[in-house]
Design a protein around this motif. Structure first.
Motif, PDB file in Angstrom:
ATOM      1  N   MET A   1      25.430  25.803  36.596  1.00  0.00           N
ATOM      2  CA  MET A   1      25.818  26.357  37.926  1.00  0.00           C
ATOM      3  C   MET A   1      27.295  25.310  38.169  1.00  0.00           C
ATOM      4  O   MET A   1      27.949  25.634  39.046  1.00  0.00           O
ATOM      5  CB  MET A   1      24.885  25.358  38.441  1.00  0.00           C
ATOM      6  CG  MET A   1      24.963  24.951  39.887  1.00  0.00           C
ATOM      7  SD  MET A   1      25.360  26.380  41.007  1.00  0.00           S
ATOM      8  CE  MET A   1      25.463  25.793  42.044  1.00  0.00           C
ATOM      9  N   ALA A   4      29.946  28.224  38.438  1.00  0.00           N
ATOM     10  CA  ALA A   4      30.066  29.179  39.276  1.00  0.00           C
ATOM     11  C   ALA A   4      30.177  27.838  40.818  1.00  0.00           C
ATOM     12  O   ALA A   4      31.057  28.553  41.387  1.00  0.00           O
ATOM     13  CB  ALA A   4      28.385  29.305  40.051  1.00  0.00           C
ATOM     14  N   THR A 134      28.896  36.084  43.836  1.00  0.00           N
ATOM     15  CA  THR A 134      28.087  34.792  43.727  1.00  0.00           C
ATOM     16  C   THR A 134      28.617  32.720  42.584  1.00  0.00           C
ATOM     17  O   THR A 134      28.170  32.323  42.986  1.00  0.00           O
ATOM     18  CB  THR A 134      27.023  34.769  42.910  1.00  0.00           C
ATOM     19  OG1 THR A 134      26.698  34.753  41.806  1.00  0.00           O
ATOM     20  CG2 THR A 134      26.302  36.144  43.998  1.00  0.00           C
ATOM     21  N   ARG A 136      28.192  33.814  39.656  1.00  0.00           N
ATOM     22  CA  ARG A 136      28.176  33.790  38.885  1.00  0.00           C
ATOM     23  C   ARG A 136      28.081  35.492  38.622  1.00  0.00           C
ATOM     24  O   ARG A 136      28.241  36.200  37.893  1.00  0.00           O
ATOM     25  CB  ARG A 136      26.493  33.263  38.355  1.00  0.00           C
ATOM     26  CG  ARG A 136      26.493  31.835  38.111  1.00  0.00           C
ATOM     27  CD  ARG A 136      25.001  31.716  37.731  1.00  0.00           C
ATOM     28  NE  ARG A 136      25.232  31.018  40.025  1.00  0.00           N
ATOM     29  CZ  ARG A 136      24.224  30.746  39.579  1.00  0.00           C
ATOM     30  NH1 ARG A 136      22.694  29.890  39.346  1.00  0.00           N
ATOM     31  NH2 ARG A 136      23.257  30.114  41.629  1.00  0.00           N
ATOM     32  N   ASP A 184      24.890  28.651  45.881  1.00  0.00           N
ATOM     33  CA  ASP A 184      23.828  29.292  44.639  1.00  0.00           C
ATOM     34  C   ASP A 184      22.440  29.092  46.782  1.00  0.00           C
ATOM     35  O   ASP A 184      21.604  29.649  46.558  1.00  0.00           O
ATOM     36  CB  ASP A 184      23.118  27.636  44.260  1.00  0.00           C
ATOM     37  CG  ASP A 184      22.242  26.693  45.077  1.00  0.00           C
ATOM     38  OD1 ASP A 184      23.003  26.487  46.191  1.00  0.00           O
ATOM     39  OD2 ASP A 184      21.470  25.679  44.602  1.00  0.00           O
ATOM     40  N   PHE A 207      20.090  36.079  38.370  1.00  0.00           N
ATOM     41  CA  PHE A 207      20.204  34.235  38.710  1.00  0.00           C
ATOM     42  C   PHE A 207      19.214  34.355  39.502  1.00  0.00           C
ATOM     43  O   PHE A 207      19.137  35.265  40.440  1.00  0.00           O
ATOM     44  CB  PHE A 207      21.500  33.916  38.822  1.00  0.00           C
ATOM     45  CG  PHE A 207      22.405  34.145  37.986  1.00  0.00           C
ATOM     46  CD1 PHE A 207      22.423  33.879  36.267  1.00  0.00           C
ATOM     47  CD2 PHE A 207      23.445  34.976  37.398  1.00  0.00           C
ATOM     48  CE1 PHE A 207      23.508  33.874  34.788  1.00  0.00           C
ATOM     49  CE2 PHE A 207      24.399  35.316  36.249  1.00  0.00           C
ATOM     50  CZ  PHE A 207      24.393  34.904  34.569  1.00  0.00           C
ATOM     51  N   TYR A 209      18.742  31.484  43.198  1.00  0.00           N
ATOM     52  CA  TYR A 209      19.791  32.312  44.207  1.00  0.00           C
ATOM     53  C   TYR A 209      18.050  30.965  45.665  1.00  0.00           C
ATOM     54  O   TYR A 209      16.724  31.756  44.997  1.00  0.00           O
ATOM     55  CB  TYR A 209      20.490  32.801  45.108  1.00  0.00           C
ATOM     56  CG  TYR A 209      21.541  33.396  44.011  1.00  0.00           C
ATOM     57  CD1 TYR A 209      22.340  32.699  43.636  1.00  0.00           C
ATOM     58  CD2 TYR A 209      21.294  34.622  43.148  1.00  0.00           C
ATOM     59  CE1 TYR A 209      23.979  33.026  42.724  1.00  0.00           C
ATOM     60  CE2 TYR A 209      21.932  35.118  42.356  1.00  0.00           C
ATOM     61  CZ  TYR A 209      23.313  34.404  42.410  1.00  0.00           C
ATOM     62  OH  TYR A 209      24.051  34.799  41.466  1.00  0.00           O
ATOM     63  N   THR A 210      19.201  30.866  46.064  1.00  0.00           N
ATOM     64  CA  THR A 210      18.612  30.535  47.550  1.00  0.00           C
ATOM     65  C   THR A 210      18.610  30.944  48.508  1.00  0.00           C
ATOM     66  O   THR A 210      19.379  31.582  48.657  1.00  0.00           O
ATOM     67  CB  THR A 210      18.220  29.562  47.785  1.00  0.00           C
ATOM     68  OG1 THR A 210      17.587  27.658  47.370  1.00  0.00           O
ATOM     69  CG2 THR A 210      17.285  28.979  49.198  1.00  0.00           C
TER      70      THR A 210
END
Length: 283
Positions: A1, A4, A134, A136, A184, A207, A209-210
């Motif tokens: 994270m 990212a 993103t 990532r 995220d 991955f 995410y929200t």
């Protein structure tokens, strides 16, 4: 994270000022709404000052009257840190916009990790607005402006990141459907077509995410910059999403009006090409 998040931190941004030809000749679906040129220029000045306030050094390029869409610099390139793929916009009238961006990146910023769309595949097209990164992975809109060959070239340029093609059907770009609010948090949705596209992004993600769903098209496009999130005014995005954004996104909100750009199918992400020239020191 952490990696990212660092890729949504920026040291520099390239913007380009608005030509007089913007109001009459910029490409757009609906030409019935009159663009107020001075208001648009004021909105861009506010945008630039907000970037600076977030610690971003802004390089401002002069407009070109023969290129009415040139203020939408995001479409000319895709940048991850200081590595840049110079795009080949899908609409032929926009391809000459890349020249000024190339010169700026090479001569003003001194970048050396520049990649070009290959001359042996002149059918390959790629608009930067069709690239949702993103930090990532990439989601790449397959649209009237970006095709499978363009996606492949992007994947070859950034091989360390997964790349997923997403059909965006009648939308102009993927970032009309989804954008990053933080490293995220992905905001997306809108009309029925946009909701379907956003669902495809959710189901294709490599991955976690929200995901925040938006009911109106106007609120989807936000811009994550150095722990801030740029968003449009309550009048432009609606009361419900305005509240959701402030409540659920853990970034400092930066509100600004972008009404005149919306009339030309433009939005917050469109008007800057953002880079992190220190990224390799962070990895």
């Amino acid at each position: 994270m952490k990696r990212a998040a660092s890729l949504l931190q920026y040291t520099h941004a390239v913007v380009r000022h608005i030509p007089n030809s913007f109001c009459e000749h910029a490409l757009r679906k609906d030409t019935s709404k009159l663009i107020d040129l001075e208001k648009a220029r004021h909105q861009l000045r506010v945008y630039i000052e907000n970037l600076k306030a977030c610690g971003v050094e802004v390089i401002e390029l002069d407009p070109n009257e023969t290129l009415p869409d040139c203020t939408f610099v995001e479409d000319t390139a895709v940048a991850v840190g200081s590595r840049v793929l110079l795009a080949r916009p899908g609409h032929p009238s926009r391809r000459k916009e890349v020249t000024a961006i190339r010169n700026c990146l090479k001569n003003t910023l001194g970048l050396t990790d520049l990649h070009e769309m290959p001359d042996d595949d002149t059918d390959a097209t790629l608009d930067g607005g069709d690239v949702l990164f993103t930090g990532r992975e990439f989601f790449v809109g397959q649209s009237k402006r970006t095709n499978a060959s363009g996606l492949k070239i992007l994947s070859d340029t950034f091989p360390e990141f997964p790349v997923t093609g997403i059909s965006v059907s009648d939308k102009l770009h993927i970032q009309d459907v989804a954008t990053m609010a933080t490293g995220d948090v992905v905001i997306g949705g809108g009309d029925a077509t946009a909701k379907e596209i956003f669902q495809n992004i959710k189901s294709s993600a490599h991955f976690p995410y929200t995901f925040i769903d938006v009911e109106t098209d106007g609120g989807v496009n936000v811009l994550a910059v150095n722990d801030h999130v740029f968003h449009k005014t309550k009048q432009e995005i609606g009361e419900a999403f305005y509240r959701t954004l402030l409540d659920k996104v853990k970034a400092k909100p930066v509100e600004m009006s972008f009404t005149e750009f919306a009339k030309a199918d433009g939005s917050l992400t469109c008007c800057s090409l953002r880079l992190n020239l220190h990224y390799r020191q962070l990895t």
